[in-house]
Scaffold this active site. Structure first.
Site, PDB file in Angstrom:
ATOM      1  N   ASP A 249       0.862  -1.226  -0.068  1.00 17.23           N
ATOM      2  CA  ASP A 249       0.164  -0.141   0.014  1.00 17.23           C
ATOM      3  C   ASP A 249       1.045   1.211   0.193  1.00 17.23           C
ATOM      4  O   ASP A 249       0.517   2.288   0.434  1.00 17.23           O
ATOM      5  CB  ASP A 249      -0.870   0.001   1.273  1.00 17.23           C
ATOM      6  CG  ASP A 249      -2.058   1.140   1.127  1.00 17.23           C
ATOM      7  OD1 ASP A 249      -2.238   1.247   0.031  1.00 17.23           O
ATOM      8  OD2 ASP A 249      -2.676   1.216   2.341  1.00 17.23           O
ATOM      9  N   LYS A 252       2.729   3.189  -5.926  1.00 17.29           N
ATOM     10  CA  LYS A 252       2.312   2.091  -6.900  1.00 17.29           C
ATOM     11  C   LYS A 252       3.361   1.937  -7.861  1.00 17.29           C
ATOM     12  O   LYS A 252       3.427   0.727  -7.996  1.00 17.29           O
ATOM     13  CB  LYS A 252       1.187   2.741  -7.775  1.00 17.29           C
ATOM     14  CG  LYS A 252       0.054   3.287  -6.717  1.00 17.29           C
ATOM     15  CD  LYS A 252      -0.311   2.470  -5.405  1.00 17.29           C
ATOM     16  CE  LYS A 252      -0.922   3.462  -4.578  1.00 17.29           C
ATOM     17  NZ  LYS A 252      -0.877   2.568  -3.063  1.00 17.29           N
ATOM     18  N   ASP A 277      -3.273  -3.027  -2.651  1.00 12.94           N
ATOM     19  CA  ASP A 277      -4.436  -2.035  -2.575  1.00 12.94           C
ATOM     20  C   ASP A 277      -4.257  -1.322  -3.756  1.00 12.94           C
ATOM     21  O   ASP A 277      -3.113  -1.044  -4.221  1.00 12.94           O
ATOM     22  CB  ASP A 277      -4.279  -1.047  -1.149  1.00 12.94           C
ATOM     23  CG  ASP A 277      -5.547  -0.635  -1.184  1.00 12.94           C
ATOM     24  OD1 ASP A 277      -6.598  -0.581  -1.968  1.00 12.94           O
ATOM     25  OD2 ASP A 277      -5.239   0.575  -0.491  1.00 12.94           O
ATOM     26  N   ASN A 278      -5.311  -0.773  -4.296  1.00 12.31           N
ATOM     27  CA  ASN A 278      -5.276   0.268  -5.486  1.00 12.31           C
ATOM     28  C   ASN A 278      -4.965  -0.073  -6.815  1.00 12.31           C
ATOM     29  O   ASN A 278      -4.145   0.648  -7.438  1.00 12.31           O
ATOM     30  CB  ASN A 278      -4.486   1.665  -4.765  1.00 12.31           C
ATOM     31  CG  ASN A 278      -4.785   2.442  -3.629  1.00 12.31           C
ATOM     32  OD1 ASN A 278      -3.763   2.192  -2.597  1.00 12.31           O
ATOM     33  ND2 ASN A 278      -5.969   2.632  -3.312  1.00 12.31           N
ATOM     34  N   GLU A 307     -11.605   4.514  -0.885  1.00  6.95           N
ATOM     35  CA  GLU A 307     -11.986   4.719   0.643  1.00  6.95           C
ATOM     36  C   GLU A 307     -12.927   5.994   0.511  1.00  6.95           C
ATOM     37  O   GLU A 307     -12.472   6.984   0.078  1.00  6.95           O
ATOM     38  CB  GLU A 307     -10.869   4.913   1.495  1.00  6.95           C
ATOM     39  CG  GLU A 307      -9.542   5.564   0.815  1.00  6.95           C
ATOM     40  CD  GLU A 307      -8.699   4.900   0.243  1.00  6.95           C
ATOM     41  OE1 GLU A 307      -9.118   4.159  -0.446  1.00  6.95           O
ATOM     42  OE2 GLU A 307      -7.363   5.481  -0.231  1.00  6.95           O
TER      43      GLU A 307
HETATM   44  N1  2F6 Z   1       9.214   3.129   0.541  1.00 14.51           N
HETATM   45  C1  2F6 Z   1      10.223   3.763  -1.447  1.00 14.51           C
HETATM   46  C2  2F6 Z   1       8.052   4.483  -0.282  1.00 14.51           C
HETATM   47  C3  2F6 Z   1       7.378   4.026   0.618  1.00 14.51           C
HETATM   48  C4  2F6 Z   1       5.932   4.668   1.322  1.00 14.51           C
HETATM   49  C5  2F6 Z   1       4.148   5.723   1.397  1.00 14.51           C
HETATM   50  C6  2F6 Z   1       7.821   2.314   2.392  1.00 14.51           C
HETATM   51  C7  2F6 Z   1       8.075   3.094   1.185  1.00 14.51           C
HETATM   52  N2  2F6 Z   1       9.131   3.766  -0.586  1.00 14.51           N
HETATM   53  C8  2F6 Z   1       5.097   5.308   0.455  1.00 14.51           C
HETATM   54  N3  2F6 Z   1       4.493   5.088   2.725  1.00 14.51           N
HETATM   55  N4  2F6 Z   1       5.630   4.669   2.621  1.00 14.51           N
END
Ligand code: 2F6
Length: 322
Positions: A249, A252, A277-278, A307
């Site tokens: 999540d 993407k 998700d998504n 959501e």
């Molecule tokens: N790793 C590269 C982004 C995230 C992220 C939203 C874990 C993580 N990278 C995106 N929350 N964490």
């Protein structure tokens, strides 16, 4: 009398040359120094009323077609905007909230949206009761401000998959405010543990506090950092042999490279459930293509909605076959 009532920029606009008009307009801000500038201002302020001057009517004639075309253009743009707002209502409301209302709310409250959510939960949930935390977050999402938690609709599908899979060790990529961590954490068996990787330090702090309110701090660990750095460290640094379930999540575009990284690092076992998700909104086409066309995965799609909205979205379950 009339002469003194007409603002200088109106008079000069009608009678003076372009250069004079400019000088006279700017003279309110920057007093003139040269003699010619002073002269221009004097000419402008002592000129005859607009209508009586030939140059006035000439200038009106040359301006009106421009004004007309401007009015047509502005009206057209407004009509187009209204049409787009009607056709893409959901998206329009979303951008209205995120780009216009959010900065205003943040300025007025002196807090971020995530801090406001945590405050709301602290005021409305019962400490040590994960269900009350989820209900408080969902209520805030429906009634106050939209936020990118998994939400109750997709949340109930996750509950069902958790109950079928019965994972002991769960890995989450992207914690945000801790909603899905609390959702999954509350269904873990005794001795089970959830590790949630969150890139953003502020979101990691909010999640940690949310988990504290839910009373799940002994079952959930938030790991702050980028997934591509932490996944290769899972075995040695975090002493995780294999995981039974992974909830994707986060960003993407990282779903596919992180799936490959999980395969390479040896933390997936036969039967590990990847839940993404998504997969429709905003969508993860390369990830879906990969798992659906690979003999190493068995996939199931769970249609749902975004959501706190009516827009279509879905979860994808990909069981690793080894
Ligand atoms: N790793 C590269 C982004 C995230 C992220 C939203 C874990 C993580 N990278 C995106 N929350 N964490």
């Amino acid at each position: 009398m009339a002469k003194t009532l007409i603002p200088p920029f109106c008079v000069s606009g009608a009678t003076g040359s372009r250069k004079e008009r400019l000088i006279t307009r700017t003279s309110a801000l920057f007093p003139p120094h040269s003699a010619s500038q002073t002269q221009a201002r004097t000419v402008a302020t002592t000129s005859e009323p607009l209508a009586s001057l030939p140059s006035a009517s000439k200038s009106r004639h040359s301006l009106s077609p421009m004004l007309e075309s401007q009015t047509i253009l502005i009206t057209g743009a407004l009509l187009l905007l209204l049409f787009l707002a009607w056709k893409y209502k959901g998206l329009f409301v979303f951008f209205w909230h995120e780009c216009i209302l959010l900065p205003v709310f943040n300025f007025i409250s002196g807090m971020s949206k995530e801090e406001r959510i945590l405050n709301w939960v602290k005021q409305n949930a019962v400490v040590g009761n994960p269900q009350s935390v989820l209900e408080a977050i969902d209520k805030y999402g429906y009634e106050k401000e939209w936020a990118m938690h998994v939400g109750d609709v997709k949340g109930r599908i996750m509950d069902k998959i958790m109950e079928e899979t019965k994972p002991k060790i769960v890995l989450e990529l992207g914690a945000y405010c801790g909603y899905s961590a609390v959702r999954m954490g509350r269904l873990l068996p005794p001795g089970g543990h959830l590790f949630s990787i969150e890139f953003n330090q502020k979101f990691a702090d909010i999640s940690q506090q949310m988990i504290q309110v839910a009373g799940l701090q002994d079952k959930i660990s938030i790991l702050n950092g980028p997934s591509q750095e932490i996944i290769p460290q899972l075995k040695k640094k975090y002493e995780i042999n294999t995981v039974d379930m992974v909830f994707l999540d986060h960003w993407k575009e990282r779903y596919l490279p992180d799936t490959k990284l999980l395969e390479e690092s040896g933390v997936l076992h036969k039967g590990t459930v990847l839940l993404a998700d998504n997969v429709i909104c905003p969508g993860t086409p390369d990830f879906l293509d990969y798992v659906r066309n690979s003999k190493r995965y068995e996939c199931t799609n769970y249609p749902a909605t975004v959501e706190y909205m009516r827009m279509h979205d879905a979860l994808e379950k990909a069981v690793f076959l080894g």
